[in-house]
Design a protein around this motif. Structure first.
Motif, short mmCIF file in Angstrom:
data_model
loop_
_atom_site.label_atom_id
_atom_site.label_comp_id
_atom_site.label_asym_id
_atom_site.label_seq_id
_atom_site.Cartn_x
_atom_site.Cartn_y
_atom_site.Cartn_z
N THR A 196 -50.30 -55.73 -159.29
CA THR A 196 -50.60 -56.07 -157.90
C THR A 196 -51.87 -55.39 -157.43
OG1 THR A 196 -48.24 -56.34 -157.42
CG2 THR A 196 -49.70 -56.04 -155.54
N ALA A 197 -52.04 -54.12 -157.80
CA ALA A 197 -53.24 -53.38 -157.41
C ALA A 197 -54.49 -54.03 -157.98
CB ALA A 197 -53.13 -51.93 -157.88
N TYR A 198 -54.45 -54.44 -159.23
CA TYR A 198 -55.61 -55.11 -159.84
C TYR A 198 -55.85 -56.46 -159.20
CZ TYR A 198 -56.84 -51.79 -163.47
OH TYR A 198 -57.30 -50.67 -164.13
N HIS A 199 -54.77 -57.17 -158.88
CA HIS A 199 -54.88 -58.47 -158.23
C HIS A 199 -55.64 -58.36 -156.91
CE1 HIS A 199 -52.86 -62.56 -157.53
NE2 HIS A 199 -53.51 -62.31 -156.39
N GLU A 200 -55.21 -57.43 -156.07
CA GLU A 200 -55.83 -57.27 -154.76
C GLU A 200 -57.23 -56.67 -154.88
OE1 GLU A 200 -54.44 -58.78 -152.31
OE2 GLU A 200 -52.71 -59.21 -153.57
N ALA A 201 -57.43 -55.80 -155.86
CA ALA A 201 -58.77 -55.25 -156.09
C ALA A 201 -59.73 -56.36 -156.51
CB ALA A 201 -58.71 -54.16 -157.15
N GLY A 202 -59.23 -57.33 -157.27
CA GLY A 202 -60.07 -58.47 -157.66
C GLY A 202 -60.52 -59.27 -156.47
N HIS A 203 -59.59 -59.54 -155.54
CA HIS A 203 -59.96 -60.23 -154.31
C HIS A 203 -61.04 -59.45 -153.56
CE1 HIS A 203 -56.97 -63.35 -154.45
NE2 HIS A 203 -55.93 -62.56 -154.24
N ALA A 204 -60.76 -58.17 -153.32
CA ALA A 204 -61.66 -57.36 -152.49
C ALA A 204 -63.03 -57.21 -153.13
CB ALA A 204 -61.03 -55.98 -152.26
N ALA A 205 -63.07 -57.00 -154.44
CA ALA A 205 -64.36 -56.84 -155.13
C ALA A 205 -65.18 -58.11 -155.01
CB ALA A 205 -64.12 -56.47 -156.59
N ALA A 206 -64.55 -59.26 -155.16
CA ALA A 206 -65.29 -60.51 -155.06
C ALA A 206 -65.78 -60.74 -153.64
CB ALA A 206 -64.40 -61.68 -155.51
N ILE A 207 -64.94 -60.44 -152.65
CA ILE A 207 -65.34 -60.61 -151.26
C ILE A 207 -66.60 -59.81 -150.97
CG2 ILE A 207 -64.72 -60.08 -148.86
CD1 ILE A 207 -61.77 -60.66 -149.73
N HIS A 208 -66.66 -58.58 -151.45
CA HIS A 208 -67.82 -57.73 -151.16
C HIS A 208 -68.97 -57.98 -152.13
CE1 HIS A 208 -70.30 -54.43 -150.05
NE2 HIS A 208 -70.10 -53.76 -151.16
N LEU A 209 -68.71 -57.90 -153.43
CA LEU A 209 -69.80 -57.94 -154.41
C LEU A 209 -70.32 -59.35 -154.69
CD1 LEU A 209 -68.37 -55.32 -156.94
CD2 LEU A 209 -70.11 -54.96 -155.16
N SER A 210 -69.40 -60.30 -154.86
CA SER A 210 -69.83 -61.66 -155.15
C SER A 210 -70.55 -62.27 -153.95
CB SER A 210 -68.63 -62.53 -155.54
OG SER A 210 -69.04 -63.84 -155.85
N ASN A 211 -70.02 -62.06 -152.76
CA ASN A 211 -70.70 -62.57 -151.56
C ASN A 211 -72.09 -61.95 -151.42
OD1 ASN A 211 -68.42 -64.02 -151.04
ND2 ASN A 211 -67.99 -63.09 -149.06
N ARG A 212 -72.20 -60.67 -151.72
CA ARG A 212 -73.49 -59.99 -151.59
C ARG A 212 -74.50 -60.55 -152.60
NH1 ARG A 212 -73.50 -53.56 -151.89
NH2 ARG A 212 -73.05 -54.00 -154.08
#
Length: 232
Positions: free
Chosen positions: A23-39
């Motif tokens: 679950t931690a990796y799942h949510e970290a994947g969402h958050a990382a993409a929101i910040h890093l991929s969008n940037r």
């Protein structure tokens, strides 16, 4: 973004610690993409936060002063969408949009879909590494994400695609294209290191909330560290 908490196979229940890590990796994947991929796409920053609680808690009760129950532990990314709520009739009204408006909507909904898919893909990569298995796009597909907490994610993706693309074949083509883009994001060594660092931060966190600023600090610090190591 809600991760579904159904077991993969009821005959083979997951060890609770493993489910928590996944679950931690799942949510970290969402958050990382929101910040890093969008940037990476030069998109505007968007607010998100990670809530940590208990499946049986009442409306996010404060867990700072009480021990979290591992049997009901959960983490969820809240916010993070460039398109907060889908337009009711984008297809019908699109003829009134300028080319610039149409392009902006397309970029936004595609970025949101990639960020949604990054969650179950990060969980899938974590499981593959845990099992010492290869992680590549030929061994995992969109439907397989249901086995990595992705059922609700795929439902959300379907809402996006149904709202923006009328033709069924074109929807499938777009979904596969965005899936591969999300896969490449998660699988990139820099991004995977950042996802792993944020997942560890989620697991070690003692509070009921990881703020947007805190999550971004973890991700940016991880990116700076890994780039320094690679280019030393």
């Amino acid at each position: 973004m809600k991760r579904n908490y159904q077991q993969i196979d009821n005959s083979i229940p997951l060890v609770q610690e493993e489910l928590i890590a996944r679950t931690a990796y799942h949510e970290a994947g969402h958050a990382a993409a929101i910040h890093l991929s969008n940037r990476l796409k030069n998109l505007p920053p968007v607010f998100f936060q990670i809530t940590i609680g208990n499946l049986c808690s009442e409306e996010g009760a404060n867990h700072d002063a009480m021990e979290r129950s591992k049997s009901n532990w959960l983490a969820t990314v809240e916010g993070g969408h460039l398109i907060g709520s889908l337009p009711v009739s984008v297809i019908e009204s699109s003829r009134y949009f300028s080319d610039h408006q149409l392009h902006a909507y397309q970029v936004a909904y595609e970025a949101d879909i990639i960020n949604i898919l990054a969650g179950p893909l990060a969980e899938a990569k974590y499981v593959a590494q845990l099992d010492d298995e290869c992680f590549n796009a030929r061994l995992i597909n969109v439907e397989a994400l249901k086995y990595y907490g992705g059922s609700s994610d795929l439902e959300r993706v379907a809402e996006y695609l149904d709202g923006f693309i009328g033709d069924k074949d074109k929807r499938l083509e777009k979904l596969n294209s965005l899936f591969l883009e999300a896969f490449r994001f998660v699988d990139h060594p820099y991004h995977w290191y950042a996802i792993s660092q944020l997942a560890d931060h989620i697991l070690e966190n003692e509070k009921s909330l990881i703020s947007c600023e805190d999550a971004i600090d973890v991700l940016d610090d991880a990116m700076l560290k890994i780039k320094t190591l690679y280019f030393r």
